[in-house]
Scaffold this motif. Structure first.
Motif, PDB file in Angstrom:
ATOM      1  N   GLY A  37       0.761  -1.096   0.006  1.00 31.32           N
ATOM      2  CA  GLY A  37      -0.108  -0.029  -0.018  1.00 31.32           C
ATOM      3  C   GLY A  37       0.862   1.243   0.026  1.00 31.32           C
ATOM      4  N   GLY A  38       2.000   1.175  -0.558  1.00 33.82           N
ATOM      5  CA  GLY A  38       2.952   2.443  -0.331  1.00 33.82           C
ATOM      6  C   GLY A  38       3.225   3.157  -1.536  1.00 33.82           C
ATOM      7  N   GLU A 112     -10.208 -11.235   4.054  1.00 36.84           N
ATOM      8  CA  GLU A 112     -10.471  -9.900   4.524  1.00 36.84           C
ATOM      9  C   GLU A 112     -10.176  -8.935   3.626  1.00 36.84           C
ATOM     10  OE1 GLU A 112      -9.367  -7.680   8.706  1.00 36.84           O
ATOM     11  OE2 GLU A 112      -8.046  -9.534   8.153  1.00 36.84           O
ATOM     12  N   LYS A 113     -11.127  -7.847   3.198  1.00 38.72           N
ATOM     13  CA  LYS A 113     -10.888  -7.073   2.482  1.00 38.72           C
ATOM     14  C   LYS A 113     -10.694  -5.699   2.968  1.00 38.72           C
ATOM     15  CE  LYS A 113     -13.043  -9.202  -1.363  1.00 38.72           C
ATOM     16  NZ  LYS A 113     -13.990  -9.682  -2.137  1.00 38.72           N
ATOM     17  N   LEU A 114      -9.698  -5.170   2.739  1.00 45.10           N
ATOM     18  CA  LEU A 114      -9.387  -3.866   3.480  1.00 45.10           C
ATOM     19  C   LEU A 114      -9.090  -2.587   2.700  1.00 45.10           C
ATOM     20  CD1 LEU A 114      -6.747  -5.626   5.730  1.00 45.10           C
ATOM     21  CD2 LEU A 114      -9.093  -4.981   6.139  1.00 45.10           C
ATOM     22  N   ILE A 115      -9.385  -1.242   3.193  1.00 50.09           N
ATOM     23  CA  ILE A 115      -9.317  -0.148   2.336  1.00 50.09           C
ATOM     24  C   ILE A 115      -7.701   0.115   2.248  1.00 50.09           C
ATOM     25  CG2 ILE A 115      -9.928   2.185   2.480  1.00 50.09           C
ATOM     26  CD1 ILE A 115     -12.162   1.502   4.030  1.00 50.09           C
ATOM     27  N   ILE A 116      -7.136   0.284   1.247  1.00 54.82           N
ATOM     28  CA  ILE A 116      -5.788   0.730   0.811  1.00 54.82           C
ATOM     29  C   ILE A 116      -5.681   2.287   0.973  1.00 54.82           C
ATOM     30  CG2 ILE A 116      -3.968   0.725  -0.950  1.00 54.82           C
ATOM     31  CD1 ILE A 116      -4.042  -1.885   0.025  1.00 54.82           C
ATOM     32  N   SER A 117      -6.540   3.041   0.269  1.00 58.50           N
ATOM     33  CA  SER A 117      -6.269   4.372   0.288  1.00 58.50           C
ATOM     34  C   SER A 117      -7.522   5.161   0.684  1.00 58.50           C
ATOM     35  CB  SER A 117      -5.739   5.002  -0.976  1.00 58.50           C
ATOM     36  OG  SER A 117      -6.747   4.588  -2.286  1.00 58.50           O
ATOM     37  N   PHE A 154       2.296   3.725   7.182  1.00 58.35           N
ATOM     38  CA  PHE A 154       3.147   2.790   6.843  1.00 58.35           C
ATOM     39  C   PHE A 154       4.245   3.133   5.435  1.00 58.35           C
ATOM     40  CE2 PHE A 154       5.137  -1.450   5.313  1.00 58.35           C
ATOM     41  CZ  PHE A 154       5.520  -1.998   6.504  1.00 58.35           C
ATOM     42  N   GLU A 155       3.497   3.740   4.583  1.00 55.78           N
ATOM     43  CA  GLU A 155       4.448   3.891   3.474  1.00 55.78           C
ATOM     44  C   GLU A 155       5.373   5.035   3.827  1.00 55.78           C
ATOM     45  OE1 GLU A 155       1.341   7.537   2.057  1.00 55.78           O
ATOM     46  OE2 GLU A 155       0.764   5.266   1.366  1.00 55.78           O
ATOM     47  N   ASN A 156       5.298   5.706   4.811  1.00 54.34           N
ATOM     48  CA  ASN A 156       6.358   6.738   5.134  1.00 54.34           C
ATOM     49  C   ASN A 156       7.581   5.863   5.517  1.00 54.34           C
ATOM     50  OD1 ASN A 156       3.783   8.670   6.267  1.00 54.34           O
ATOM     51  ND2 ASN A 156       5.147   9.348   4.562  1.00 54.34           N
TER      52      ASN A 156
END
Length: 173
Positions: A37-38, A112-117, A154-156
């Motif tokens: 997700g980065g 499990e479906k999760l929101i990325i952005s 996390f992307e940071n």
């Protein structure tokens, strides 16, 4: 319908990706960063942008691509999860997570479906919350310019784990 793909296996510890130009080194790193997700750390700030080379979402050998996806298997030392993300497909802002290896991803039903952005990345259904919880990192609050606090994404942290070599860079002693 033709299928294209590649599998890259890493070993525990330090892994170094090296090789001549145009063999896929950057695509491997892009895949890992995208799977986590980065994409913003790659300079991708809009969902209409794509961090991959056109071969991943437009055409290969003159044939148009209908859908393209990435599977990223991660481990926290005791558990394994596989992350599924579309590169080109129905919803690139959602990740499907399964408790399995990448080899078994399509054999397991429960995901499990999760929101990325966007809104909700730190919610109960948010990918950021999953990542921090899964790897056992405490979510850090950072001060903002307006004297409030914001969660560290996390992307940071991702640029801390890879160094990109730019063509033509020469280092001197």
């Amino acid at each position: 319908m033709k299928k294209y793909g590649s599998e890259v296996n890493f070993k525990e510890g330090l892994n170094i990706i090296f090789g001549p130009n145009s063999v896929g080194k950057t695509s491997i790193i892009t895949g890992i960063v995208y799977g986590l997700g980065g994409e913003k750390s790659l300079g991708i700030f809009k969902s209409v942008q794509n961090p991959f080379k056109p071969e991943f979402y437009k055409a290969i050998e003159g044939e148009s691509i209908d859908k393209s996806y990435l599977l990223l298997e991660i481990s926290n030392g005791s558990e394994v999860r596989t992350i599924f993300r579309y590169i080109k497909g129905t919803d690139i802002n959602i990740a499907a997570i399964k408790k399995c290896t990448a080899d078994n991803f399509f054999k397991i039903e429960d995901s499990e479906k999760l929101i990325i952005s966007g809104e909700g990345v730190f919610s109960e259904n948010g990918f950021q919350s999953f990542l921090f919880d899964f790897i056992g990192l405490e979510q850090v609050l950072l001060p903002t310019y307006d004297q409030k606090f914001s969660k560290l994404y996390f992307e940071n942290l991702l640029p801390l784990f890879f160094v990109e070599q730019r063509a033509g860079c020469v280092s001197s002693p």
